[in-house]
Enzyme design. Sequence first.
Site, PDB file in Angstrom:
ATOM      1  N   GLU A  46       0.859  -1.175   0.000  1.00 46.30           N
ATOM      2  CA  GLU A  46       0.000   0.000   0.000  1.00 46.30           C
ATOM      3  C   GLU A  46       0.900   1.231   0.000  1.00 46.30           C
ATOM      4  OE1 GLU A  46      -2.536  -0.314   3.404  1.00 46.30           O
ATOM      5  OE2 GLU A  46      -3.091  -2.376   2.910  1.00 46.30           O
ATOM      6  N   ASP A  57      -4.413   8.565  10.706  1.00 46.74           N
ATOM      7  CA  ASP A  57      -3.041   8.142  10.936  1.00 46.74           C
ATOM      8  C   ASP A  57      -2.476   8.701  12.228  1.00 46.74           C
ATOM      9  OD1 ASP A  57      -2.708   6.619   8.545  1.00 46.74           O
ATOM     10  OD2 ASP A  57      -2.683   8.510   7.442  1.00 46.74           O
TER      11      ASP A  57
END
Length: 257
Positions: A46, A57
Amino acid sequence: MNRITSLFQTKKGNILSIYFTAGYPRLDDTTIILKELEAKGIDMVEVGIPFSDPMADGPVIQEAATQALRNGMSLRLLFQQLKDIRKEVKMPIILMGYLNPIMRYGFERFCESCAEVGVDGMIIPDLPYADYIADYKAIAERYDLKIIMLITPETSEERVRLIDTHTSGFIYMVSSAATTGAQKSFDEQKQAYFQRIDAMNLRNPHLVGFGVSNKATYEAAASHASGAIIGSKFIQLLKSEPTPTRAIDKLLEAIKE
């Protein structure tokens, strides 16, 4: 056949997918890291599209995204970097990014560029399921691209089954409702969640991500899913180790010891 589909048809367990941020640590590292991951036998990758406000994140990936943007990384440049990648890299490649930069680029144009360079799918954490169905699914399918949807411990069984019915490729099983970040172990609550999803006998395979960083977390994920996704731990190693090759070696050592 889409490479993601082919991978899950040919390998039924212990799939290892690695996340890293495009343009990090250095601007031109993207293809170097992809080639090294392929050489080390990683199953899937990814590639993160750096964004200034990556809400899902944790601090490690946020820092990497900030540095990549400072290095000059952009979506346009990423596609330029990937234009010849399929001459050497055969594993599935997924782009992971937020809606804002993708919409600025233009979604259909984004899909067209993905198809041109050999990208197999995308993960867009802030894409609502209803919008995916109404506005994005048909376009992505036209380019044979998989849109991978995320589920969390809070996702209802009804929503999980809807996602399973209307997506393909695999389901990204987020280990917790928190942001990304390495963890030393998964507690009983998380493992019960893994078992619950596994027992649903979904049509799509699923991979566990967020928190996988060592042998304990990797084995816990792989025992109730088709495999695991590792991101923050690899980003940390890219920062601390002298070369991408050494970072990959250290990561593989960490999930085996």
